[in-house]
Design a protein around this motif. Structure first.
Motif, mmCIF file in Angstrom:
data_model
loop_
_atom_site.group_PDB
_atom_site.id
_atom_site.type_symbol
_atom_site.label_atom_id
_atom_site.label_comp_id
_atom_site.label_asym_id
_atom_site.label_seq_id
_atom_site.Cartn_x
_atom_site.Cartn_y
_atom_site.Cartn_z
ATOM 1 N N UNK A 23 0.758 -1.142 -0.257
ATOM 2 C CA UNK A 23 -0.276 0.073 0.004
ATOM 3 C C UNK A 23 0.087 0.911 0.119
ATOM 4 N N UNK A 24 1.526 1.613 1.217
ATOM 5 C CA UNK A 24 2.511 2.664 0.854
ATOM 6 C C UNK A 24 3.547 2.860 -0.407
ATOM 7 N N UNK A 25 4.183 1.922 -1.007
ATOM 8 C CA UNK A 25 4.602 1.609 -1.985
ATOM 9 C C UNK A 25 4.073 2.349 -3.381
ATOM 10 N N UNK A 26 2.656 1.411 -3.834
ATOM 11 C CA UNK A 26 1.999 2.697 -4.665
ATOM 12 C C UNK A 26 1.792 3.579 -4.233
ATOM 13 N N UNK A 27 0.977 4.239 -2.878
ATOM 14 C CA UNK A 27 0.638 5.630 -2.185
ATOM 15 C C UNK A 27 1.486 6.206 -2.824
ATOM 16 N N UNK A 28 3.001 6.589 -2.575
ATOM 17 C CA UNK A 28 3.962 6.529 -2.995
ATOM 18 C C UNK A 28 4.158 7.183 -4.583
ATOM 19 N N UNK A 63 -9.272 2.627 -6.281
ATOM 20 C CA UNK A 63 -9.838 1.666 -5.902
ATOM 21 C C UNK A 63 -8.901 0.563 -5.017
ATOM 22 N N UNK A 64 -7.759 0.368 -5.693
ATOM 23 C CA UNK A 64 -6.884 -0.351 -5.158
ATOM 24 C C UNK A 64 -6.722 0.676 -4.074
ATOM 25 N N UNK A 65 -6.120 1.690 -3.251
ATOM 26 C CA UNK A 65 -5.845 2.472 -2.440
ATOM 27 C C UNK A 65 -6.743 1.923 -1.474
ATOM 28 N N UNK A 66 -7.744 2.016 -1.733
ATOM 29 C CA UNK A 66 -8.600 2.173 -0.637
ATOM 30 C C UNK A 66 -9.119 0.785 -0.407
ATOM 31 N N UNK A 125 -8.293 -0.411 3.835
ATOM 32 C CA UNK A 125 -10.121 -0.752 4.324
ATOM 33 C C UNK A 125 -9.376 -2.411 5.294
ATOM 34 N N UNK A 126 -8.504 -3.093 4.263
ATOM 35 C CA UNK A 126 -8.288 -4.095 4.855
ATOM 36 C C UNK A 126 -7.319 -4.075 6.098
#
Length: 421
Positions: free
Chosen positions: A159-164, A181-184, A188-189
């Motif tokens: 998640x943090x790498x994708x946000x980055x 959608x992927x980040x959200x 959530x998980x």
């Protein structure tokens, strides 16, 4: 017609399909031992495809390998072979995936295919969690932990790498809507897993990524804005959870957080099974430290070999089936797990895999080379891995510390491009 064919080829080559297939097996819950065998076969396939053997140029990995070699030799001499194989099963799978990440990077022109494949894995994993939650709906704390705990430590690195990439560098992985959608869905998980490590490790990784980008003049203003946005978002999510979640779930999670310091504090007096059960992580560290201090100088330096557990005096009833001869083979803390198996040498070799690569990557960042982003990712995931190893198990576990291992392998290959060619 020709353009369509090129597009199809591009789509097919945009993902490592065999890699993704193996990751999907992890999502559907394949047996860990079978997964390890498939992982080893996959590594062999990559070696055959490249037609050359490489040893990843990763700081600490040579030392760590020497620990595994001499620890195994000592273990075979001193303990039943099943104990040695058991401990190797806690260590080797993650090493295999470091090599896989390295070889995948050697095979690819860049790391985008690897990252995209990992992102797909993360999205599929979190989506499966949501589906399972809907099909087995219950807001009890245990149910939420069981359902959303599926490979959640992997998601905490993804998640943090994708946000980055998508927010700070505005890259489009799948398209704006699917990226969102992927980040959200992964967020959530992580939130609903209600694990302290699963929640705080991705926060540490993300803020490390953003902090390191503050020195990038082109990105500094954007980073400051993102710090503010994420802080506000975190506050809003916290407030929403307070109002939405059942009180018993919230109270349980708050109690776990408030008790975290006590659990990790070695100075507590533990004189009974009840004390040990209430402060198990603290007791594990105390037991490992006590046994190590009572050992001779050679054992302190080199340990008693792979197959050696940590001697436990007070054993809670629910742990008795896992502890043989009063020895716990695997502690909640990966560093302390190695203390008796590998002594200071084994412990330092693991620490150096983290700190050595942080130091190396910091030097690359100062040079401001084209490999700067890879180096930043290595630093961030190393910080996250240190925290995970200390409070959970990190790369010493029954399973695989998969995403960290793949990212370390592939990013290290790119920052050492001249070395690994």
């Amino acid at each position: 017609m020709l353009k369509d064919m090129k597009l199809q080829i591009k789509v097919r080559n945009d993902i490592h399909w065999l890699f993704l297939f193996i990751l999907i097996l992890r999502v559907i819950g394949i047996n860990d031992k079978i997964f390890f065998i498939l992982s080893a076969i996959y590594l062999c396939i990559l070696i055959l495809q490249l037609k050359k053997l490489y040893f990843p140029n990763i700081r600490g990995l040579v030392l760590y390998s020497w620990f595994i070699i001499y620890g195994t030799i000592i273990g075979i001499v001193m303990y039943p072979i099943r104990y040695v194989l058991r401990d190797l099963y806690y260590i080797i799978p993650t090493i295999v995936w470091i090599f896989i990440g390295f070889y995948l990077s050697k095979k690819s022109l860049d790391n985008r295919r690897i990252l995209k494949t990992i992102y797909i894995y993360g999205v599929l994993n979190s989506t499966v969690c949501i589906i399972n939650f809907v099909m087995n709906f219950s807001t009890s704390f245990d149910n939420l932990r069981n359902i959303f705990g599926l490979n959640v430590y992997d998601i905490g690195f993804i998640l943090p790498i994708m946000i980055y990439e998508t927010v700070l560098y505005t890259e489009r992985i799948f398209g704006r809507k699917i990226d969102l959608y992927s980040i959200v869905i992964m967020s959530i998980q992580i939130i609903l897993s209600f694990g302290r490590a699963s929640v705080f490790v991705p926060i540490v990784i993300l803020f490390t990524l953003l902090y390191l980008e503050l020195k990038n003049k082109k990105k500094s203003i954007k980073v400051i804005k993102l710090f503010i946005v994420f802080s506000i978002a975190f506050l809003i999510i916290t407030i929403l959870l307070i109002y939405i979640l059942p009180k018993d779930v919230l109270d349980t999670f708050i109690n776990k957080i408030s008790n975290s310091f006590n659990e990790l504090q070695q100075s507590q007096d533990i004189n009974s099974i009840g004390d040990a059960q209430s402060n198990w992580r603290s007791y594990e560290m105390q037991a490992a430290t006590k046994e190590w201090k009572n050992s001779n100088i050679l054992i302190k330096l080199l340990g008693l070999g792979i197959g050696k557990g940590t001697t436990i005096e007070y054993i809670p009833y629910y742990w008795r089936e896992f502890i043989v001869d009063n020895q716990a083979p695997l502690l909640h803390n990966g560093f302390y797990t190695l203390l008796m198996k590998g002594g200071l040498f084994g412990l330092f070799s693991l620490i150096w895999i983290f700190l050595g690569n942080i130091i190396k990557s910091c030097k690359i960042i100062k040079k401001n080379t084209l490999n700067r982003r890879y180096a930043i990712v290595i630093i961030a995931i190393s910080c996250g891995a240190i925290l995970n190893t200390y409070v959970v198990r990190g790369p010493i576990q029954q399973g695989t510390f998969l995403v960290w291992a793949v990212l370390l392998g592939c990013m290290s290959c790119k920052i050492n491009q001249n070395s690994c060619d």
